[in-house]
Structure formats: structure tokens, C-alpha cells
Write a protein that holds these residues in place. Structure first.
Motif, PDB file in Angstrom:
ATOM      1  N   GLY A 183      50.531 -39.512  36.860  1.00 29.09           N
ATOM      2  CA  GLY A 183      50.191 -38.096  36.908  1.00 29.09           C
ATOM      3  C   GLY A 183      51.366 -37.156  36.901  1.00 29.09           C
ATOM      4  N   PHE A 184      52.601 -37.661  36.802  1.00 25.18           N
ATOM      5  CA  PHE A 184      53.764 -36.774  36.763  1.00 25.18           C
ATOM      6  C   PHE A 184      53.821 -36.010  35.448  1.00 25.18           C
ATOM      7  CE2 PHE A 184      55.649 -39.773  39.915  1.00 25.18           C
ATOM      8  CZ  PHE A 184      55.976 -38.833  40.888  1.00 25.18           C
ATOM      9  N   GLY A 185      54.121 -34.721  35.528  1.00 25.49           N
ATOM     10  CA  GLY A 185      54.405 -33.932  34.347  1.00 25.49           C
ATOM     11  C   GLY A 185      55.871 -34.057  33.974  1.00 25.49           C
ATOM     12  N   PRO A 186      56.231 -33.793  32.704  1.00 28.00           N
ATOM     13  CA  PRO A 186      57.626 -33.935  32.266  1.00 28.00           C
ATOM     14  C   PRO A 186      58.609 -33.116  33.091  1.00 28.00           C
ATOM     15  CG  PRO A 186      56.180 -33.671  30.376  1.00 28.00           C
ATOM     16  CD  PRO A 186      55.341 -33.419  31.592  1.00 28.00           C
ATOM     17  N   THR A 187      58.242 -31.903  33.470  1.00 30.08           N
ATOM     18  CA  THR A 187      59.155 -31.043  34.224  1.00 30.08           C
ATOM     19  C   THR A 187      59.478 -31.638  35.586  1.00 30.08           C
ATOM     20  OG1 THR A 187      58.298 -29.073  33.112  1.00 30.08           O
ATOM     21  CG2 THR A 187      59.512 -28.730  35.160  1.00 30.08           C
ATOM     22  N   ASP A 188      58.448 -32.114  36.280  1.00 27.10           N
ATOM     23  CA  ASP A 188      58.679 -32.719  37.598  1.00 27.10           C
ATOM     24  C   ASP A 188      59.509 -33.995  37.480  1.00 27.10           C
ATOM     25  OD1 ASP A 188      57.391 -30.858  39.274  1.00 27.10           O
ATOM     26  OD2 ASP A 188      55.438 -31.683  38.757  1.00 27.10           O
ATOM     27  N   LEU A 189      59.259 -34.781  36.445  1.00 27.73           N
ATOM     28  CA  LEU A 189      60.053 -35.995  36.261  1.00 27.73           C
ATOM     29  C   LEU A 189      61.521 -35.669  36.026  1.00 27.73           C
ATOM     30  CD1 LEU A 189      57.893 -38.469  34.126  1.00 27.73           C
ATOM     31  CD2 LEU A 189      58.675 -38.758  36.476  1.00 27.73           C
ATOM     32  N   GLY A 219      46.042 -35.787  30.445  1.00 24.62           N
ATOM     33  CA  GLY A 219      47.294 -35.359  31.027  1.00 24.62           C
ATOM     34  C   GLY A 219      47.744 -33.967  30.614  1.00 24.62           C
ATOM     35  N   PRO A 220      48.837 -33.498  31.263  1.00 21.22           N
ATOM     36  CA  PRO A 220      49.284 -32.123  31.054  1.00 21.22           C
ATOM     37  C   PRO A 220      49.836 -31.819  29.673  1.00 21.22           C
ATOM     38  CG  PRO A 220      50.834 -33.350  32.437  1.00 21.22           C
ATOM     39  CD  PRO A 220      49.638 -34.214  32.276  1.00 21.22           C
ATOM     40  N   GLY A 221      50.157 -32.848  28.872  1.00 25.36           N
ATOM     41  CA  GLY A 221      50.705 -32.590  27.542  1.00 25.36           C
ATOM     42  C   GLY A 221      49.667 -32.508  26.439  1.00 25.36           C
ATOM     43  N   ALA A 222      48.389 -32.697  26.772  1.00 28.37           N
ATOM     44  CA  ALA A 222      47.353 -32.781  25.734  1.00 28.37           C
ATOM     45  C   ALA A 222      47.246 -31.483  24.933  1.00 28.37           C
ATOM     46  CB  ALA A 222      46.008 -33.128  26.369  1.00 28.37           C
ATOM     47  N   ARG A 223      47.258 -30.359  25.617  1.00 25.55           N
ATOM     48  CA  ARG A 223      47.132 -29.069  24.917  1.00 25.55           C
ATOM     49  C   ARG A 223      48.314 -28.852  23.969  1.00 25.55           C
ATOM     50  NH1 ARG A 223      48.806 -23.724  25.586  1.00 25.55           N
ATOM     51  NH2 ARG A 223      47.295 -22.162  24.830  1.00 25.55           N
ATOM     52  N   ALA A 275      52.474 -31.886  41.120  1.00 26.25           N
ATOM     53  CA  ALA A 275      53.179 -31.202  42.210  1.00 26.25           C
ATOM     54  C   ALA A 275      52.973 -31.929  43.532  1.00 26.25           C
ATOM     55  CB  ALA A 275      52.695 -29.758  42.311  1.00 26.25           C
ATOM     56  N   ALA A 276      51.754 -32.388  43.776  1.00 22.92           N
ATOM     57  CA  ALA A 276      51.464 -33.107  45.015  1.00 22.92           C
ATOM     58  C   ALA A 276      52.178 -34.453  45.054  1.00 22.92           C
ATOM     59  CB  ALA A 276      49.960 -33.291  45.165  1.00 22.92           C
ATOM     60  N   LEU A 277      52.241 -35.136  43.903  1.00 19.49           N
ATOM     61  CA  LEU A 277      52.981 -36.391  43.831  1.00 19.49           C
ATOM     62  C   LEU A 277      54.454 -36.172  44.178  1.00 19.49           C
ATOM     63  CD1 LEU A 277      51.674 -37.915  40.453  1.00 19.49           C
ATOM     64  CD2 LEU A 277      51.167 -38.772  42.743  1.00 19.49           C
ATOM     65  N   THR A 278      55.035 -35.153  43.553  1.00 16.09           N
ATOM     66  CA  THR A 278      56.454 -34.861  43.749  1.00 16.09           C
ATOM     67  C   THR A 278      56.748 -34.500  45.199  1.00 16.09           C
ATOM     68  OG1 THR A 278      56.588 -34.070  41.463  1.00 16.09           O
ATOM     69  CG2 THR A 278      58.357 -33.419  42.957  1.00 16.09           C
ATOM     70  N   GLN A 279      55.903 -33.665  45.774  1.00 10.53           N
ATOM     71  CA  GLN A 279      56.102 -33.241  47.156  1.00 10.53           C
ATOM     72  C   GLN A 279      56.030 -34.426  48.121  1.00 10.53           C
ATOM     73  OE1 GLN A 279      53.906 -32.921  49.942  1.00 10.53           O
ATOM     74  NE2 GLN A 279      55.324 -31.680  51.183  1.00 10.53           N
ATOM     75  N   ALA A 280      55.082 -35.316  47.893  1.00  9.61           N
ATOM     76  CA  ALA A 280      54.895 -36.446  48.804  1.00  9.61           C
ATOM     77  C   ALA A 280      56.081 -37.399  48.770  1.00  9.61           C
ATOM     78  CB  ALA A 280      53.610 -37.190  48.457  1.00  9.61           C
ATOM     79  N   VAL A 281      56.596 -37.712  47.580  1.00 15.98           N
ATOM     80  CA  VAL A 281      57.662 -38.702  47.494  1.00 15.98           C
ATOM     81  C   VAL A 281      59.022 -38.122  47.864  1.00 15.98           C
ATOM     82  CG1 VAL A 281      58.244 -38.410  45.032  1.00 15.98           C
ATOM     83  CG2 VAL A 281      58.447 -40.677  46.117  1.00 15.98           C
ATOM     84  N   THR A 282      59.248 -36.835  47.608  1.00 12.79           N
ATOM     85  CA  THR A 282      60.548 -36.237  47.938  1.00 12.79           C
ATOM     86  C   THR A 282      60.683 -35.918  49.416  1.00 12.79           C
ATOM     87  OG1 THR A 282      59.698 -34.060  47.282  1.00 12.79           O
ATOM     88  CG2 THR A 282      60.972 -35.292  45.642  1.00 12.79           C
ATOM     89  N   THR A 283      59.574 -35.725  50.112  1.00 19.87           N
ATOM     90  CA  THR A 283      59.625 -35.442  51.554  1.00 19.87           C
ATOM     91  C   THR A 283      59.527 -36.697  52.402  1.00 19.87           C
ATOM     92  OG1 THR A 283      57.218 -35.082  51.617  1.00 19.87           O
ATOM     93  CG2 THR A 283      58.620 -33.147  51.249  1.00 19.87           C
ATOM     94  N   GLY A 284      59.361 -37.847  51.754  1.00 22.90           N
ATOM     95  CA  GLY A 284      59.263 -39.089  52.500  1.00 22.90           C
ATOM     96  C   GLY A 284      57.886 -39.409  53.029  1.00 22.90           C
ATOM     97  N   LYS A 285      56.888 -38.591  52.672  1.00 23.42           N
ATOM     98  CA  LYS A 285      55.524 -38.881  53.114  1.00 23.42           C
ATOM     99  C   LYS A 285      54.925 -40.052  52.329  1.00 23.42           C
ATOM    100  CE  LYS A 285      54.504 -34.175  54.664  1.00 23.42           C
ATOM    101  NZ  LYS A 285      53.644 -32.980  54.464  1.00 23.42           N
ATOM    102  N   ALA A 286      55.530 -40.371  51.201  1.00 26.57           N
ATOM    103  CA  ALA A 286      55.090 -41.511  50.396  1.00 26.57           C
ATOM    104  C   ALA A 286      56.300 -42.345  50.007  1.00 26.57           C
ATOM    105  CB  ALA A 286      54.352 -41.042  49.149  1.00 26.57           C
ATOM    106  N   ASP A 287      56.124 -43.650  49.980  1.00 26.24           N
ATOM    107  CA  ASP A 287      57.172 -44.557  49.518  1.00 26.24           C
ATOM    108  C   ASP A 287      57.171 -44.693  48.004  1.00 26.24           C
ATOM    109  OD1 ASP A 287      58.094 -45.517  52.179  1.00 26.24           O
ATOM    110  OD2 ASP A 287      56.060 -46.314  52.306  1.00 26.24           O
ATOM    111  N   LEU A 288      55.985 -44.488  47.393  1.00 27.27           N
ATOM    112  CA  LEU A 288      55.846 -44.674  45.953  1.00 27.27           C
ATOM    113  C   LEU A 288      54.835 -43.672  45.419  1.00 27.27           C
ATOM    114  CD1 LEU A 288      56.549 -46.670  43.505  1.00 27.27           C
ATOM    115  CD2 LEU A 288      54.353 -47.750  44.037  1.00 27.27           C
ATOM    116  N   ALA A 289      55.161 -43.031  44.298  1.00 27.55           N
ATOM    117  CA  ALA A 289      54.250 -42.089  43.641  1.00 27.55           C
ATOM    118  C   ALA A 289      54.076 -42.524  42.197  1.00 27.55           C
ATOM    119  CB  ALA A 289      54.798 -40.668  43.715  1.00 27.55           C
ATOM    120  N   LEU A 290      52.827 -42.536  41.722  1.00 23.56           N
ATOM    121  CA  LEU A 290      52.562 -43.060  40.388  1.00 23.56           C
ATOM    122  C   LEU A 290      51.406 -42.329  39.721  1.00 23.56           C
ATOM    123  CD1 LEU A 290      49.884 -45.389  40.474  1.00 23.56           C
ATOM    124  CD2 LEU A 290      51.464 -46.130  42.238  1.00 23.56           C
TER     125      LEU A 290
END
Length: 523
Positions: A257-263, A376-380, A240-255
Motif C-alpha cells: 500500500g505504499f505510494g511512490p512519494t512515501d517510499l 493503487g494510487p498510481g491507477a489514475r 500515510a498510516a503505513l509510513t507513520q506506523a513504521v517510522t515511529t516504531g509502532k510497527a516492525d514491518l509495513a507492507l
């Protein structure tokens, strides 16, 4: 003499650097002398990651987060570039002078950011130090074939091998082979929160667990020169933090840790570019041969006969990963889909026959270990889907046991699980590094598997310098592992990053070993 010479060189370089920095970002005409052109801004890229960084020291632990920083801060003798899958010169040009003698000739004029010369003495110190420290979870074991490193002169480092090792050029491209300044690093302990390498960047600020600030090292002379002026890397907690940072322009690149839903949301939107490359990351379930149940070949082979990989990756990862049918993934020399050839499609009747022929007539109970966060989030979901598939056959009863990472590692070593979820990203870009952790005694996944046949094939492929013959040996070794099933491969990952629309060369920055080179990036 060497120290005096280095201090002299440092003085010259510091003076030169002061001149360069004084003029950095300015126009040809001083302010007030007829020029109205504004000073250009430095191109600083802001990057966020959900990785954990354990150590900046290349002789220390080297999980992906640490390797990402190390790969950008240090230089190696050889490197891998996006346009060529085999090693190319970075700090040196290297060649075999004999099957057990590998000679590297350093480029002239190499320096560290502190002005110290980089010589063959630093190369020898770096390797000797790494081997001497033998850091738990560190890279020393990779270079077990190296008997010594000698330095005939300041620009020549010779690797003397105990026996022929076709992997050495690839090993020398890894962060484990990073060259450090012998006058900066202590010989007998790690330097986890500082860095002095000769790579594309130098470290200007580091806050443990929070942030690393990198500036372009203008003295770098290698194959990966930076096209930007620096990078500010911030560590964030989750997808969620990765997604928020890159979509708001606070980050140029996010790498990382993305979950499938956010991707999926990022792909369907128009705010960022999502760039994907085949990754060397794999997942598998390792059988523990200390377990009386898992030690029985019929149990392992029956499980292998039942697993439905396409269903598993769809259920747990929404098809964001690729089903894997060998411990060596596609894209690496000698890959063969050994498990598909051995077991064909999932088949309950075939699994039943395997168990019965092995003297097992009742329901087999298995304890399956997994860990909630480390993989990662898919392990369970992956563990649950394997349980569902095995129990749906009526042949197995699976008890899941989820344990947090530190305790999980201890329980794996003590043999608390019959099989357990595991992941691997190789340290060097060669098929051998998917095999050593499973086959070799004392390697990373110490599941007590022993096979004279597998060990013999591994010895042969390591020594074989004819590439076609070596690939045949690698294929045969994968077939042995498919038959014995010490580990059950499930999927190969994809390295996926999200970047601002104005960021260029994202694809060229992605390394198959799952870390990112920042040097090609620009905006």
C-alpha cells in the motif's frame, strides 16, 4: 474410530501443551531458588498493512491480503522456499506415478493446533470441499484437471487427473491447496473469520477488518518453521498510516500500500530499512471483445504500436515498477518480450499504417475504464498517461471513465468499456497462470477473446512434462497474444516493504506472489 482416536490424541496434546506453556518464557530455576535471570520476552512482531482481508478460509476469495494470512496459518502438501524456485515437501513428499496419477505421502505425526491428527482424509476433504463450494472469486477452477482424490491409507493421498497437468506440483504450493481440519470446517459453507490449519502459526484473535493475532504453532512440521513467537497484524487505511506506523516504531514491518512519494521519503531517511524484491504482480489494459471498436484487430494493434511503457511507468509510478513487454513477466519459465519483438519502439507512422490497412481512416474513439482505489494510487495517473500517448498521435480520442470497484466489476462484465485497466497477481508460481485468465473462456478476465491457436498451445503446454519443450510452447503462446493483443501489458511490480532496523531476514520473507511469510522474521 477416527473421531475417537483424534479426541484421544487431542487430550494428550492439550496436556502436553499445558506443560509446555507452563514452562514457556521461564528459566531453568523457579523464582526464589537462586536464579536472578529475568524471564525472556516472547519475540512478537508487529506488522501493518493496507491490504483488505476478505476471508481466512482458503476455499474462499483469495486476494493478496487474505492470502498473506492463509499462507501463514495453513500448511500445504508442497511449498516454495526462498532458496529453491521449484516445489519442495511441506506436509508431504509427492511424485508422479504415471502422467495422470500424482501420489503424496504425508509425514507421520502431523496435527492441527486443536490436537486433531492430520491425515489423508483431511487432504481429500479440503479439495472436495473447495471444488464443491465453487466460491465466486475462489480457487476451485485451478484444479479443473483433478478428477478425484483417493486415500489408500491414512498417510497417502492420490490425485487422479483427467489429463496430464504439468502445473499440479506448483498448484499444490498455493493457499488454494491449504489443508483444513475436516472436523472443524463445515462442508457446505465458508468459515471466513476462523482458522484451523497446521501451518507455522495458529490464530489466537481476529477482529474483522482490523486485526489478526498469530502465535507460533509449535506442532508445525514443515519447511517454514517460525523464528519468532508470533505476529500482530493490524490493517490500516493508506500509505500515510503505513509510513507513520513504521517510522515511529509502532510497527516492525509495513507492507502493501505504499505510494511512490512515501517510499522515496523512507529510502532517503535513516529510520527504517526498505527491502525490495521482484514481484509477480502485473498491470495491463484489457480490450473488451464485446465492443465493436475493440473487436477490430487494427485498433488493438495500433494501440500496442503507440504505447510508451518507460514513459508510462516514469509518469505514473516514478520508476518504482518495471516496464513489461509480455503478459508473462521475467522470472517465469518461457518468458519472451513478445510485444517488443512485435512492435519495436512506439511509432506513429507504423500505427497509422496498421489502422489504414484495417480500413480505418478517421480518428478512433475509445472509452477507457479505470477504478480509483483497487489498483493503487498510481491507477489514475496510468490511465491519464495512456490517454495522453494515444491522443498525441492524432489517431485516437480517449474518453476516461473512472468507477469505484464494485460497480467497475459489473461494467467490465457488461462490456461498458472498449478497454479497461486491470491487474493480476498469479495464484501459483508458473507462467501458465498469466495466460489462463486471458485465454480461457470463463476465466477471470472475461473479455470475450477467442483463439483456437491460443487454446491449442495452452492445452499442449499444460500436458507437456519436458520442461524445454514446454517453455517453447509458452514462448509461442506469448507471441500469439502479442499479435492478437487481447491485453496490453504495461508493467511488472516490485514487492517493497519497510522494516525497523533491528528486523532480520526481511528479504527471505518476501514471496514472489506478493504475500509475506512471517516465519523467517526475527529481531
Amino acid at each position: 474410530m477416527k473421531a475417537v482416536k483424534r479426541r484421544a490424541v487431542a487430550g494428550v496434546l492439550v496436556g502436553s501443551l499445558a506443560v509446555v506453556l507452563t514452562g514457556c518464557g521461564k528459566t531453568d530455576h523457579p523464582a526464589g531458588q537462586g536464579s536472578s535471570t529475568p524471564a525472556p520476552k516472547d519475540m512478537i512482531l508487529k506488522v501493518v498493512t493496507a491490504d483488505t482481508v476478505t476471508s481466512l478460509d482458503p476455499a474462499g476469495p483469495y486476494e493478496i491480503g487474505s492470502r498473506t494470512l492463509q499462507a501463514n496459518l495453513y500448511q500445504t502438501l508442497l511449498t516454495i522456499t526462498p532458496d529453491k524456485p521449484t516445489p519442495v515437501p511441506d506436509a508431504a513428499d509427492c511424485q508422479y506415478d504415471a502422467p495422470t496419477i500424482y501420489t503424496c505421502s504425508l509425514k507421520k505425526g502431523l496435527t492441527f493446533p486443536n490436537g486433531h491428527e492430520l491425515t489423508s482424509s483431511d487432504v481429500k476433504f479440503s479439495f472436495d470441499r473447495m471444488v464443491r463450494l465453487k466460491t465466486p472469486g475462489g480457487p476451485a477452477a485451478l484444479f479443473s484437471s483433478v478428477a478425484s482424490v483417493t486415500t489408500p491409507d491414512e498417510l497417502t493421498a492420490v490425485f487422479n487427473l483427467k489429463k496430464p497437468d504439468a502445473r499440479l506440483p506448483y498448484l499444490l504450493t498455493t493457499t488454494a491447496a491449504s489443508i483444513v481440519d475436516e472436523e472443524y470446517y463445515p462442508a457446505s459453507k465458508l468459515l471466513n473469520d476462523k482458522a484451523m490449519g497446521s501451518g507455522p502459526y495458529q490464530l489466537t484473535s481476529y477482529k474483522v477488518g482490523r486485526q489478526a493475532v498469530l502465535a507460533k504453532f509449535t506442532g508445525y512440521r514443515g519447511a517454514r518453521g517460525a523464528l519468532n513467537d508470533g505476529v500482530e497484524l493490524n490493517l490500516v487505511p493508506d500509505s500515510a498510516a503505513l509510513t507513520q506506523a513504521v517510522t515511529t516504531g509502532k510497527a516492525d514491518l509495513a507492507l502493501h500500500g505504499f505510494g511512490p512519494t512515501d517510499l522515496d521519503k523512507l529510502r532517503s531517511g535513516d529510520k527504517v530499512q526498505v527491502v525490495e524484491a521482484e514481484s509477480a504482480e502485473t498491470r495491463f489494459f484489457s480490450f473488451n471483445f464485446k465492443s465493436p471498436v475493440a473487436r477490430r484487430p487494427a485498433v488493438r494493434r495500433a494501440v500496442a504500436q503507440l504505447v510508451d511503457r518507460p514513459a508510462l511507468v516514469k509518469k505514473a509510478y516514478a520508476d518504482h515498477v518495471t516496464p513489461l513487454y509480455s503478459v508473462v513477466p521475467p522470472g517465469f519459465g518461457g518468458h519472451v518480450e513478445a510485444f517488443k519483438a512485435e512492435y519495436k519502439e512506439p511509432n506513429k507512422a507504423a500505427a497509422t499504417s496498421i489502422l489504414r490497412e484495417g480500413g480505418l481512416t478517421g480518428v478512433v474513439t475509445l472509452t477507457l475504464g479505470w477504478t480509483p482505489s483497487h489498483y493503487g494510487p498510481g491507477a489514475r495517473a496510468e490511465a491519464l498517461e495512456l490517454k495522453r500517448q494515444l491522443e498525441a498521435s492524432g489517431l485516437f480520442k480517449v474518453n476516461l471513465r473512472g468507477v469505484e470497484w464494485p460497480q467497475y466489476q459489473q461494467l467490465v462484465k457488461t462490456g461498458a468499456f472498449d478497454l479497461y485497466h486491470a491487474g493480476w497477481t498469479p495464484e501459483y508460481p508458473d507462467s501458465d497462470d498469466y495466460l489462463v485468465p486471458i485465454v480461457r473462456e470463463g476465466a477471470v478476465f472475461q473479455n470475450a477473446y477467442r483463439s483456437q491457436n491460443a487454446n491449442k498451445l495452452m492445452d499442449q503446454e499444460i500436458a507437456e512434462q519436458n520442461n524445454l519443450d514446454r517453455e517453447e510452447l509458452l514462448e509461442n503462446l506469448q507471441r500469439v497474444l502479442a499479435h492478437d493483443v487481447p491485453a496490453l501489458p504495461t508493467w511488472q511490480g516490485r514487492l517493497t516493504v519497510a522494516a525497523g532496523k533491528d528486523v532480520e531476514n526481511v528479504g527471505a520473507s518476501l514471496n514472489p506472489l506478493s504475500f509475506v511469510y512471517f516465519s523467517p522474521l526475527r529481531k
